[in-house]
Write a protein that holds these residues in place. Structure first.
Motif, PDB file in Angstrom:
ATOM      1  N   ASP A   6      39.372  31.657  30.470  1.00 15.22           N
ATOM      2  CA  ASP A   6      40.817  31.867  30.571  1.00 15.22           C
ATOM      3  C   ASP A   6      41.170  33.351  30.539  1.00 15.22           C
ATOM      4  OD1 ASP A   6      41.297  29.127  30.673  1.00 15.22           O
ATOM      5  OD2 ASP A   6      41.455  28.958  28.495  1.00 15.22           O
ATOM      6  N   LYS A   7      40.365  34.122  29.816  1.00 19.19           N
ATOM      7  CA  LYS A   7      40.645  35.549  29.685  1.00 19.19           C
ATOM      8  C   LYS A   7      39.343  36.304  29.480  1.00 19.19           C
ATOM      9  CE  LYS A   7      43.666  38.834  27.288  1.00 19.19           C
ATOM     10  NZ  LYS A   7      44.691  39.004  26.225  1.00 19.19           N
ATOM     11  N   TYR A   8      39.278  37.489  30.075  1.00 20.03           N
ATOM     12  CA  TYR A   8      38.111  38.365  29.920  1.00 20.03           C
ATOM     13  C   TYR A   8      38.557  39.675  29.289  1.00 20.03           C
ATOM     14  CZ  TYR A   8      35.641  35.177  33.072  1.00 20.03           C
ATOM     15  OH  TYR A   8      35.058  34.070  33.640  1.00 20.03           O
ATOM     16  N   GLU A   9      37.631  40.311  28.612  1.00 20.44           N
ATOM     17  CA  GLU A   9      37.950  41.577  27.953  1.00 20.44           C
ATOM     18  C   GLU A   9      38.023  42.736  28.943  1.00 20.44           C
ATOM     19  OE1 GLU A   9      35.887  44.530  24.631  1.00 20.44           O
ATOM     20  OE2 GLU A   9      35.490  42.369  24.534  1.00 20.44           O
ATOM     21  N   ALA A  10      37.164  42.726  29.957  1.00 18.45           N
ATOM     22  CA  ALA A  10      37.067  43.867  30.866  1.00 18.45           C
ATOM     23  C   ALA A  10      37.300  43.495  32.325  1.00 18.45           C
ATOM     24  CB  ALA A  10      35.697  44.541  30.716  1.00 18.45           C
ATOM     25  N   LEU A  11      37.745  42.278  32.584  1.00 20.90           N
ATOM     26  CA  LEU A  11      38.033  41.819  33.937  1.00 20.90           C
ATOM     27  C   LEU A  11      39.389  41.129  33.977  1.00 20.90           C
ATOM     28  CD1 LEU A  11      34.718  40.037  35.060  1.00 20.90           C
ATOM     29  CD2 LEU A  11      35.494  42.315  35.743  1.00 20.90           C
ATOM     30  N   ILE A  12      40.002  41.141  35.152  1.00 21.11           N
ATOM     31  CA  ILE A  12      41.173  40.314  35.419  1.00 21.11           C
ATOM     32  C   ILE A  12      40.820  39.428  36.609  1.00 21.11           C
ATOM     33  CG2 ILE A  12      43.594  40.249  36.113  1.00 21.11           C
ATOM     34  CD1 ILE A  12      43.899  43.042  34.894  1.00 21.11           C
ATOM     35  N   LEU A  13      40.930  38.109  36.438  1.00 14.06           N
ATOM     36  CA  LEU A  13      40.657  37.162  37.515  1.00 14.06           C
ATOM     37  C   LEU A  13      41.954  36.508  37.967  1.00 14.06           C
ATOM     38  CD1 LEU A  13      37.677  37.568  36.743  1.00 14.06           C
ATOM     39  CD2 LEU A  13      37.372  35.093  36.968  1.00 14.06           C
ATOM     40  N   ARG A  14      42.074  36.357  39.278  1.00  8.91           N
ATOM     41  CA  ARG A  14      43.230  35.657  39.847  1.00  8.91           C
ATOM     42  C   ARG A  14      42.750  34.797  41.006  1.00  8.91           C
ATOM     43  NH1 ARG A  14      46.963  36.886  44.004  1.00  8.91           N
ATOM     44  NH2 ARG A  14      46.138  39.006  44.222  1.00  8.91           N
ATOM     45  N   ARG A  15      43.074  33.535  40.957  1.00  8.54           N
ATOM     46  CA  ARG A  15      42.678  32.595  42.007  1.00  8.54           C
ATOM     47  C   ARG A  15      43.853  32.352  42.941  1.00  8.54           C
ATOM     48  NH1 ARG A  15      39.294  27.881  42.362  1.00  8.54           N
ATOM     49  NH2 ARG A  15      39.408  27.258  44.575  1.00  8.54           N
ATOM     50  N   GLU A  16      43.600  32.426  44.237  1.00 12.13           N
ATOM     51  CA  GLU A  16      44.623  32.130  45.240  1.00 12.13           C
ATOM     52  C   GLU A  16      43.960  31.319  46.341  1.00 12.13           C
ATOM     53  OE1 GLU A  16      46.669  34.768  48.593  1.00 12.13           O
ATOM     54  OE2 GLU A  16      47.324  35.374  46.579  1.00 12.13           O
ATOM     55  N   ARG A  17      44.203  30.020  46.331  1.00 11.35           N
ATOM     56  CA  ARG A  17      43.538  29.095  47.247  1.00 11.35           C
ATOM     57  C   ARG A  17      42.011  29.272  47.145  1.00 11.35           C
ATOM     58  NH1 ARG A  17      46.726  31.650  50.868  1.00 11.35           N
ATOM     59  NH2 ARG A  17      45.048  31.765  52.405  1.00 11.35           N
ATOM     60  N   LEU A  20      39.129  34.460  45.306  1.00 11.26           N
ATOM     61  CA  LEU A  20      39.056  34.869  43.906  1.00 11.26           C
ATOM     62  C   LEU A  20      39.142  36.390  43.843  1.00 11.26           C
ATOM     63  CD1 LEU A  20      38.641  33.964  40.928  1.00 11.26           C
ATOM     64  CD2 LEU A  20      36.200  34.481  41.271  1.00 11.26           C
ATOM     65  N   TYR A  21      40.204  36.883  43.225  1.00  9.89           N
ATOM     66  CA  TYR A  21      40.386  38.323  43.044  1.00  9.89           C
ATOM     67  C   TYR A  21      39.790  38.713  41.690  1.00  9.89           C
ATOM     68  CZ  TYR A  21      43.749  38.119  46.911  1.00  9.89           C
ATOM     69  OH  TYR A  21      44.341  37.937  48.140  1.00  9.89           O
ATOM     70  N   VAL A  22      38.850  39.647  41.704  1.00  7.24           N
ATOM     71  CA  VAL A  22      38.186  40.109  40.489  1.00  7.24           C
ATOM     72  C   VAL A  22      38.464  41.603  40.346  1.00  7.24           C
ATOM     73  CG1 VAL A  22      35.992  40.372  39.271  1.00  7.24           C
ATOM     74  CG2 VAL A  22      36.372  38.380  40.745  1.00  7.24           C
ATOM     75  N   THR A  23      39.197  41.962  39.302  1.00  6.91           N
ATOM     76  CA  THR A  23      39.575  43.353  39.077  1.00  6.91           C
ATOM     77  C   THR A  23      38.858  43.907  37.863  1.00  6.91           C
ATOM     78  OG1 THR A  23      41.773  42.959  40.023  1.00  6.91           O
ATOM     79  CG2 THR A  23      41.509  44.932  38.666  1.00  6.91           C
ATOM     80  N   LEU A  24      38.117  44.999  38.060  1.00  5.22           N
ATOM     81  CA  LEU A  24      37.492  45.699  36.940  1.00  5.22           C
ATOM     82  C   LEU A  24      38.612  46.332  36.127  1.00  5.22           C
ATOM     83  CD1 LEU A  24      34.546  47.505  38.819  1.00  5.22           C
ATOM     84  CD2 LEU A  24      34.781  45.097  38.163  1.00  5.22           C
ATOM     85  N   LEU A  59      36.788  42.333  45.206  1.00  2.00           N
ATOM     86  CA  LEU A  59      36.512  43.228  44.086  1.00  2.00           C
ATOM     87  C   LEU A  59      37.310  44.507  44.232  1.00  2.00           C
ATOM     88  CD1 LEU A  59      32.626  43.225  43.561  1.00  2.00           C
ATOM     89  CD2 LEU A  59      34.339  42.374  41.980  1.00  2.00           C
ATOM     90  N   ARG A  60      38.002  44.889  43.169  1.00  2.00           N
ATOM     91  CA  ARG A  60      38.675  46.185  43.141  1.00  2.00           C
ATOM     92  C   ARG A  60      38.820  46.639  41.704  1.00  2.00           C
ATOM     93  NH1 ARG A  60      44.133  45.412  46.353  1.00  2.00           N
ATOM     94  NH2 ARG A  60      43.966  47.672  46.274  1.00  2.00           N
ATOM     95  N   GLY A  61      39.314  47.835  41.502  1.00  2.00           N
ATOM     96  CA  GLY A  61      39.446  48.380  40.160  1.00  2.00           C
ATOM     97  C   GLY A  61      40.897  48.581  39.766  1.00  2.00           C
ATOM     98  N   ALA A  62      41.183  48.427  38.476  1.00  4.42           N
ATOM     99  CA  ALA A  62      42.526  48.671  37.956  1.00  4.42           C
ATOM    100  C   ALA A  62      42.789  50.177  37.886  1.00  4.42           C
ATOM    101  CB  ALA A  62      42.675  48.047  36.573  1.00  4.42           C
ATOM    102  N   GLY A  63      44.064  50.535  37.958  1.00  2.03           N
ATOM    103  CA  GLY A  63      44.450  51.928  37.760  1.00  2.03           C
ATOM    104  C   GLY A  63      44.123  52.857  38.906  1.00  2.03           C
ATOM    105  N   GLY A  64      43.879  52.316  40.095  1.00  3.07           N
ATOM    106  CA  GLY A  64      43.663  53.171  41.258  1.00  3.07           C
ATOM    107  C   GLY A  64      42.264  53.715  41.415  1.00  3.07           C
ATOM    108  N   THR A  65      41.294  53.183  40.671  1.00  2.00           N
ATOM    109  CA  THR A  65      39.898  53.614  40.807  1.00  2.00           C
ATOM    110  C   THR A  65      39.001  52.390  40.845  1.00  2.00           C
ATOM    111  OG1 THR A  65      40.123  55.784  39.773  1.00  2.00           O
ATOM    112  CG2 THR A  65      37.963  54.770  39.663  1.00  2.00           C
ATOM    113  N   PHE A  66      38.041  52.395  41.757  1.00  3.72           N
ATOM    114  CA  PHE A  66      37.122  51.265  41.865  1.00  3.72           C
ATOM    115  C   PHE A  66      36.186  51.226  40.657  1.00  3.72           C
ATOM    116  CE2 PHE A  66      33.248  49.203  43.642  1.00  3.72           C
ATOM    117  CZ  PHE A  66      33.809  47.977  43.943  1.00  3.72           C
ATOM    118  N   CYS A  67      35.263  52.174  40.568  1.00  2.00           N
ATOM    119  CA  CYS A  67      34.343  52.208  39.427  1.00  2.00           C
ATOM    120  C   CYS A  67      33.627  53.548  39.415  1.00  2.00           C
ATOM    121  CB  CYS A  67      33.324  51.073  39.515  1.00  2.00           C
ATOM    122  SG  CYS A  67      32.082  51.095  38.198  1.00  2.00           S
TER     123      CYS A  67
END
Length: 272
Positions: A6-17, A20-24, A59-67
């Motif tokens: 349901d929740k991750y400490e270092a990832l944000i997951l969002r499902r759309e059909r 799967l969007y996975v944000t670092l 896959l993408r990164g939060a805050g305007g930076t990938f990794c």
């Protein structure tokens, strides 16, 4: 069917059909890789191995930076103990685990799309190089920077070499050269180059709509074929490919696809 947390400490997951969007999600350190982030990514891709209801991972990164690569503070504080006689160095064991994750991501049945802005450095660069499709902004920065701080790009180098060839990998790794989006496109690291974040979002949606048209199992089987090129004799690859063709043709997707073509309508997977 295994489900995501349901929740991750270092990832944000969002499902759309079927997406799967996975944000670092460690923007305060430019999404640097630490054991928590790598562990959560590994758990997500472990689940994805058996999920045919998801056909693309973004896959993408939060805050305007990938990794920005490994969390060097964490690395500096780790592994103070020397290996015991007869035991493998724990640093090597830890390092190989990251390679195992890259293997897992590289072989996942879903299409992996990397949307890159800010930086993709070192380990982040390695993650980028195992994506199937990469969209990068012109201002994004890239580097295999490990040798500049006295370490080896041990686990990412083989994947970079597969992506762009050994000569170019030698150049990037042995100079720790930093470069921008135009060079990433020229080298074949990026497939699409866009001017800014807004254009990145627009191109991403365009690419996802293209992937929507493709049957998910057919894509997974095609990926299996392509991944064998260059690592097995051509005749063996063609034998394997023929078996995958037969598997797909006898499966439900081919029947649906052929009916949809005859009836001049989109196939079921294209509108789900």
């Amino acid at each position: 069917m295994a489900e995501f947390a349901d929740k991750y400490e270092a990832l944000i997951l969002r499902r759309e059909r079927s997406r799967l969007y996975v944000t670092l999600n460690r923007p305060e350190v430019k999404n640097a890789l630490n054991p928590t982030l790598i562990g959560e990514l590994k758990s997500v891709f472990t689940i994805l191995r058996d999920r045919r209801d998801i056909k693309v991972v973004i896959l993408r990164g939060a805050g305007g930076t990938f990794c920005a690569g490994a969390d060097l503070k964490n690395m500096e504080q780790s592994f103070t103990d020397k290996p015991k006689p007869g035991e493998k160095d724990p640093i090597a064991v830890w390092n190989r685990q990251f390679g195992a994750f890259l293997e897992m991501m590289n072989n996942t049945p879903q299409v992996v799309v990397a949307a890159v802005e800010g930086y993709a450095i070192a380990g982040g660069f390695g993650i980028l190089c195992v994506s199937d499709v990469a969209i990068c902004t012109e201002g994004a920065g890239f580097a295999m920077s490990e040798t500049a701080i006295g370490i080896v790009p041990a686990q990412i180098a083989p994947f970079v070499a597969v992506r762009i060839g050994v000569p170019q990998t030698r150049h990037l790794a042995l100079t720790a050269a930093r470069f921008k989006g135009a060079e990433a496109l020229r080298l074949g690291i990026a497939h699409y180059l866009v001017p800014d974040s807004a254009a990145l979002d627009a191109k991403l949606e365009e690419v996802l709509k293209q992937i929507d048209k493709c049957a998910p199992i057919a894509n997974a089987l095609t990926k299996q074929v392509v991944m064998r090129v260059g690592t097995e004799p051509l005749s063996d690859v063609l034998d394997f490919a023929a078996d995958r063709f037969a598997e797909a043709r006898r499966g439900p997707e081919a029947g649906e696809g052929l009916r949809a073509f005859a009836e001049k309508r989109p196939p079921r997977w294209a509108v789900e």
